[in-house]
Design a protein around this motif. Structure first.
Motif, PDB file in Angstrom:
ATOM      1  N   HIS A  89       0.871  -1.187   0.000  1.00 28.75           N
ATOM      2  CA  HIS A  89       0.000   0.000   0.000  1.00 28.75           C
ATOM      3  C   HIS A  89       0.902   1.230   0.000  1.00 28.75           C
ATOM      4  O   HIS A  89       1.549   1.545   0.994  1.00 28.75           O
ATOM      5  CB  HIS A  89      -0.886  -0.031   1.252  1.00 28.75           C
ATOM      6  N   SER A  90       0.970   1.920  -1.135  1.00 28.12           N
ATOM      7  CA  SER A  90       1.935   3.014  -1.299  1.00 28.12           C
ATOM      8  C   SER A  90       1.268   4.384  -1.175  1.00 28.12           C
ATOM      9  O   SER A  90       0.243   4.651  -1.799  1.00 28.12           O
ATOM     10  CB  SER A  90       2.644   2.909  -2.647  1.00 28.12           C
ATOM     11  N   HIS A  91       1.916   5.267  -0.400  1.00 23.66           N
ATOM     12  CA  HIS A  91       1.350   6.570  -0.038  1.00 23.66           C
ATOM     13  C   HIS A  91       2.161   7.753  -0.559  1.00 23.66           C
ATOM     14  O   HIS A  91       2.044   8.861  -0.031  1.00 23.66           O
ATOM     15  CB  HIS A  91       1.252   6.678   1.491  1.00 23.66           C
ATOM     16  N   ILE A  92       2.985   7.557  -1.565  1.00 26.15           N
ATOM     17  CA  ILE A  92       3.864   8.653  -1.995  1.00 26.15           C
ATOM     18  C   ILE A  92       3.423   9.230  -3.344  1.00 26.15           C
ATOM     19  O   ILE A  92       4.233   9.678  -4.153  1.00 26.15           O
ATOM     20  CB  ILE A  92       5.340   8.207  -2.006  1.00 26.15           C
ATOM     21  N   ASP A  93       2.104   9.236  -3.540  1.00 29.21           N
ATOM     22  CA  ASP A  93       1.477   9.864  -4.694  1.00 29.21           C
ATOM     23  C   ASP A  93       2.116   9.399  -6.011  1.00 29.21           C
ATOM     24  O   ASP A  93       2.277   8.217  -6.228  1.00 29.21           O
ATOM     25  CB  ASP A  93       1.476  11.384  -4.525  1.00 29.21           C
ATOM     26  N   LYS A 129       7.798  13.338 -11.832  1.00 31.55           N
ATOM     27  CA  LYS A 129       6.553  12.997 -11.131  1.00 31.55           C
ATOM     28  C   LYS A 129       5.365  13.025 -12.085  1.00 31.55           C
ATOM     29  O   LYS A 129       4.464  12.180 -11.992  1.00 31.55           O
ATOM     30  CB  LYS A 129       6.332  13.958  -9.960  1.00 31.55           C
ATOM     31  N   GLN A 130       5.349  13.991 -12.989  1.00 30.63           N
ATOM     32  CA  GLN A 130       4.262  14.044 -13.968  1.00 30.63           C
ATOM     33  C   GLN A 130       4.287  12.801 -14.858  1.00 30.63           C
ATOM     34  O   GLN A 130       3.236  12.236 -15.201  1.00 30.63           O
ATOM     35  CB  GLN A 130       4.383  15.312 -14.822  1.00 30.63           C
ATOM     36  N   TYR A 131       5.468  12.386 -15.230  1.00 30.24           N
ATOM     37  CA  TYR A 131       5.616  11.177 -16.047  1.00 30.24           C
ATOM     38  C   TYR A 131       5.126   9.946 -15.271  1.00 30.24           C
ATOM     39  O   TYR A 131       4.348   9.135 -15.794  1.00 30.24           O
ATOM     40  CB  TYR A 131       7.081  11.008 -16.453  1.00 30.24           C
ATOM     41  N   PHE A 132       5.594   9.806 -14.025  1.00 24.35           N
ATOM     42  CA  PHE A 132       5.190   8.660 -13.206  1.00 24.35           C
ATOM     43  C   PHE A 132       3.680   8.662 -12.958  1.00 24.35           C
ATOM     44  O   PHE A 132       3.046   7.605 -12.936  1.00 24.35           O
ATOM     45  CB  PHE A 132       5.931   8.669 -11.872  1.00 24.35           C
ATOM     46  N   ARG A 133       3.127   9.842 -12.763  1.00 20.93           N
ATOM     47  CA  ARG A 133       1.682   9.951 -12.550  1.00 20.93           C
ATOM     48  C   ARG A 133       0.910   9.366 -13.747  1.00 20.93           C
ATOM     49  O   ARG A 133      -0.097   8.667 -13.575  1.00 20.93           O
ATOM     50  CB  ARG A 133       1.314  11.417 -12.336  1.00 20.93           C
ATOM     51  N   SER A 134       1.390   9.636 -14.952  1.00 15.97           N
ATOM     52  CA  SER A 134       0.679   9.178 -16.153  1.00 15.97           C
ATOM     53  C   SER A 134       0.733   7.662 -16.320  1.00 15.97           C
ATOM     54  O   SER A 134      -0.100   7.076 -17.016  1.00 15.97           O
ATOM     55  CB  SER A 134       1.248   9.867 -17.405  1.00 15.97           C
ATOM     56  N   TYR A 135       1.720   7.018 -15.673  1.00 15.86           N
ATOM     57  CA  TYR A 135       1.863   5.570 -15.809  1.00 15.86           C
ATOM     58  C   TYR A 135       1.527   4.811 -14.527  1.00 15.86           C
ATOM     59  O   TYR A 135       1.640   3.580 -14.496  1.00 15.86           O
ATOM     60  CB  TYR A 135       3.293   5.223 -16.240  1.00 15.86           C
TER      61      TYR A 135
END
Length: 362
Positions: A89-93, A129-135
């Motif tokens: 369970h990951s909490h680092i957005d 972070k924007q890149y990781f958010r998209s994936y």
């Protein structure tokens, strides 16, 4: 017993971390146990308590780009050494992409991404972070959020479950006795006390808060601002306070373990954030029946007390000051039962998370 690996940056006394500890203290630990994977080399504030409650704390390499090769190697070995984890369970957005990617590669069946915010800090990792958010939804297979806006921000149209940022309400319920004792201890008797709790950072917008307080002080010569927290912007804020000749009227209280009592000493709580998920401090302040003034970037979902106002960040510091001064004499402590029954009370909310985890075992 189910062991859940909670993935965080660290376990210092901050909003997300305190919320996790509230759930950890209240779940049935004979059936569910939390362990924590952190991304800082040093021990954190809650580490000793975690161990005392039966949990483990692991220290992974920091999530700096130059560390990624070492990080992936470390995580690969970690999963081999810990086959007991079937739920992570990951909490680092947006940064959850990295540990959840390694979990997917290791065959961990339940990979939960949890959204705690409605935007991304503009630091040196902003584009990554924007890149990781998209994936992120490619590596997570379950989704959770503190509120509707936070969930839509990180997961788009994916279906997600809301977990309230619940707190131990009884610690924060207004007490006139505690108020008088704390004000006497801090030398605040006869003062109009503006309070703020939060990391010194771009997100929390303390620079604008100082401008607001400057206007408040023109209206109320007895006004005092107390700032609770630490962070990368603290030196900058201290310089600004000094430049405005407000040193005598702004108290930097640092990291505290008596925040619940500090709320009692305040007259108004102010949060001019650029963005928030569901701020834990905003919930704590409401349980203390403390009049609050939040920016319009704080989701309205946080509100469960009638003493709350929202104001645009486009409004002037003077307009903010007038709004805050207008709450100087609001009565407190008259809605105790209504406040205790809030969905943000951990005594009722903890079962939401218990049932969620049990679901994966059926």
């Amino acid at each position: 017993m189910i062991r859940i690996l909670q993935v965080v940056n660290n376990m210092h006394r901050a909003g997300l971390e305190t919320m996790l500890m509230n759930y950890y203290r209240n779940i049935d630990r004979d059936k569910i146990q939390f362990d924590f994977l952190t991304h800082r080399p040093e021990k954190s504030d809650y580490d000793e308590e975690i161990v005392s409650l039966g949990g483990n704390v692991y220290y992974a390499p920091r999530l700096y780009p130059q560390n990624y090769p070492a990080y992936f190697k470390w995580m690969k070995n970690f999963w081999k050494e810990h086959p007991e984890y079937r739920i992570v369970h990951s909490h680092i957005d947006a940064m959850s992409y990295l540990p959840l990617l390694t979990a997917k590669e290791a065959g961990i069946p339940v990979r939960i991404a949890h959204s705690h915010n409605t935007s991304i800090d503009r630091d040196f990792k902003y584009l990554l972070k924007q890149y990781f958010r998209s994936y992120l939804t490619k590596v997570a297979n379950y989704y959770m959020a503190c509120g509707e806006e936070a969930g839509r921000f990180l997961f788009g149209n994916k279906k997600f479950k809301i977990l309230p940022n619940a707190i131990e309400a009884e610690k924060f319920i207004f007490s006139q006795e505690v108020r008088m004792r704390k004000r006497d201890e801090l030398g605040l008797n006869g003062k109009f006390v503006i309070g703020h709790v939060g990391r010194f950072s771009y997100q929390k917008n303390q620079k604008f808060l100082i401008k607001i307080f400057e206007q408040i002080h023109l209206k109320r010569q007895n006004a005092i601002l107390i700032l609770v927290g630490v962070g990368e912007k603290e030196k900058e804020i201290r310089k600004l306070v000094k430049a405005k000749n407000l040193n005598k009227y702004v108290l930097f209280l640092g990291k505290r373990n008596d925040v619940n009592e500090l709320y009692q000493a305040m007259d108004v709580f102010v949060m001019p954030s650029f963005f928030e998920g569901i701020p834990v401090v905003g919930i704590e302040a409401q349980f203390a029946d403390l009049p609050c003034v939040f920016s319009d970037k704080v989701p309205k979902e946080v509100k469960f007390n009638n003493n709350i106002s929202f104001i645009s960040l486009m409004a002037s510091a003077e307009k903010w000051a007038s709004q805050i001064v207008g709450k100087e004499y609001v009565s407190r402590g008259i809605n105790k039962m209504e406040i205790k029954n809030s969905r943000y009370n951990i005594k009722t909310a903890f079962s939401i998370l218990e049932n969620y985890y049990f679901h994966f075992q059926t």
